[in-house]
Design an enzyme around this catalytic site. Structure first.
Site, mmCIF file in Angstrom:
data_model
loop_
_atom_site.group_PDB
_atom_site.id
_atom_site.type_symbol
_atom_site.label_atom_id
_atom_site.label_comp_id
_atom_site.label_asym_id
_atom_site.label_seq_id
_atom_site.Cartn_x
_atom_site.Cartn_y
_atom_site.Cartn_z
ATOM 1 N N ASP A 80 0.779 -1.125 -0.069
ATOM 2 C CA ASP A 80 -0.018 0.010 0.040
ATOM 3 C C ASP A 80 0.531 1.347 -0.079
ATOM 4 O O ASP A 80 1.940 1.414 0.419
ATOM 5 C CB ASP A 80 -0.866 0.015 1.213
ATOM 6 N N GLU A 138 -0.617 -2.141 4.900
ATOM 7 C CA GLU A 138 0.186 -2.070 6.295
ATOM 8 C C GLU A 138 0.125 -0.757 6.949
ATOM 9 O O GLU A 138 0.097 -0.805 8.397
ATOM 10 C CB GLU A 138 1.671 -2.258 5.808
ATOM 11 N N GLU A 139 -0.086 0.453 6.502
ATOM 12 C CA GLU A 139 -0.231 1.755 6.849
ATOM 13 C C GLU A 139 -1.427 1.558 7.824
ATOM 14 O O GLU A 139 -1.279 2.461 8.873
ATOM 15 C CB GLU A 139 -0.062 2.847 5.908
HETATM 16 ZN ZN ZN Z 1 4.815 3.748 6.321
HETATM 17 ZN ZN ZN Z 2 5.901 1.258 5.611
#
Ligand code: ZN
Ligand code: ZN
Length: 405
Positions: A80, A138-139
């Protein structure tokens, strides 16, 4: 190490498509849980390399490469991008306005694809199973949980060990490892406390949430100073207090937003328990008519590198590159560890430098999440591929004394 040297001797001719893939990913960043184009690209490549491909958790992808009996290694990259308007001026800058690969996840994807291809092309150098896992979101700390919720554990062979890397604002081409905690656990909490609204001139009819919130804010300052062992790392930040609208109205509730960081699960539990106890206690003291509400969100697990696995990774990096740096603990957070934790297996997570060394030395290298974040394509990508191959082959290379090589 011989196996890694033999495999990586074949890296040069691959760099052209790896760079092209990186520029393509950088031009077409996608927000968390919307990584459809990226995911399709990854699937195409993995199939082309001969991997069995599973789509897991929306846009998540895992490529499985069976190469006979042996250990199973999982390597992970996140796909992402961020809601940042790119300001690098690069000729491969984002074409999606307001979205940018400002955290280097495009580096991770391109490097893992490179490692996946080299391992597929040189199966004679190793035995076992290689899992190349590409996670969404992930963010927002949602991606690894989404893959697990979608049955990841039933779809792929259980790994024995897991690896991930992250490009950082360090000189390009450097690698840093550290045993034990490397990234903090992070928790955000939305707390709603209830009072009783009234006219500002008639406080005797109210339970005032302004006074209640103020008492909570002050009392929470004692959690880190009085309840956490001196020397342990802990952060408790109250980032927002929202209450009331007008000077002559006593509101009926207050909302507080907290952020907690820790490097130790026991400390994390201490923080959470103390927050809940103090909020409930202050609500009782104020005569709050309704129980407080706690909503946990943006929760990142602790990333704590296994000692033995990290020692093997560090030794292998040092043997290949001649040197490896010591990473310092980062107060940032990640959701990678949910995957090895779900399988109950050890992992190691290392940092990959991506910045122009000159700019870094002058303190001008933009860090992750900056609109100016611009990793150098080389040596960053080659080093990312090499690190992934070396770590994997440290676990998978057949022992030449056993007649394998
Ligand atoms: Zn990041
Ligand atoms: Zn990252």
């Amino acid at each position: 190490m011989d196996a890694a040297r033999k495999v990586l001797a074949e890296l040069d001719p691959e760099l052209e498509w790896i760079h092209e893939t990186y520029r393509d990913l950088h031009r077409h960043p996608e927000l968390s849980l919307e990584e459809t184009r990226t995911s399709a690209l990854v699937v195409r490549k993995l199939e082309e390399f001969g991997y069995r491909v599973h789509r897991v958790g929306g846009t998540g992808v895992v490529g499985v490469l069976d190469n006979g009996p042996g250990r199973t290694v999982l390597a992970r990259a996140e796909m992402d991008a961020l809601p940042v308007r790119e300001a690098t001026g690069l000729d491969y800058a984002s074409e999606n306005d307001g979205v940018m690969h400002a955290c280097g996840h495009d580096v991770h994807v391109a490097a893992l694809l490179g490692a996946a291809k080299l391992l597929a092309d040189h199966r004679e150098q190793w035995a076992g199973t290689y899992l190349a896992l590409f996670q969404p979101a992930e963010e927002t700390a949602q991606g690894s949980a989404a893959m697990l919720a979608d049955g990841l554990a039933d779809k792929i062979p259980a790994p024995d060990v897991a690896f991930a890397q992250h490009v950082m604002a360090q000189p390009a081409g450097t690698l840093q490892t550290i045993a034990g905690p490397v990234l903090s656990a992070g928790d955000s909490i939305r707390i709603t406390v209830h009072g009783q609204g009234a006219h500002g001139s008639m406080p005797q009819l109210s339970v005032d949430p302004v006074v209640l919130a103020a008492a909570i804010v002050l009392r929470l300052q004692s959690v880190v100073s009085r309840e956490v062992q001196p020397g342990e790392f802990a952060v408790l930040t109250i980032g927002s207090v929202q209450v009331g609208t007008k000077s002559n109205i006593i509101a009926d509730k207050a909302t507080l937003l907290l952020n907690l960081r820790s490097y130790d699960n026991a400390v994390r539990e201490t923080l959470i328990a103390a927050v809940e106890r103090i909020v409930r206690g202050e609500c009782a003291a104020a005569g709050s008519p309704v129980e407080p509400e706690f909503e946990y969100y943006d929760q990142f697990p602790l990333t704590a590198n296994d000692e033995a696995v990290t020692a093997r990774v560090s030794a292998a990096f040092e043997a290949y590159f001649g040197t490896v740096g010591n990473a310092s603990r980062q107060s940032a957070s990640e959701d990678f560890s949910r995957i090895p934790d779900a399988f109950g297996v050890p992992y190691s997570y290392w940092l990959l430098g991506g910045m122009d060394p000159q700019a870094y030395a002058e303190g001008k290298a933009a860090a992750n999440h900056s609109p100016h974040f611009a990793p150098l394509i080389e040596p960053t990508l080659a080093r990312g591929v090499e690190a992934m191959v070396i770590a994997a082959l440290g676990e998978l290379a057949s022992d030449p004394r056993a007649g394998g090589a």
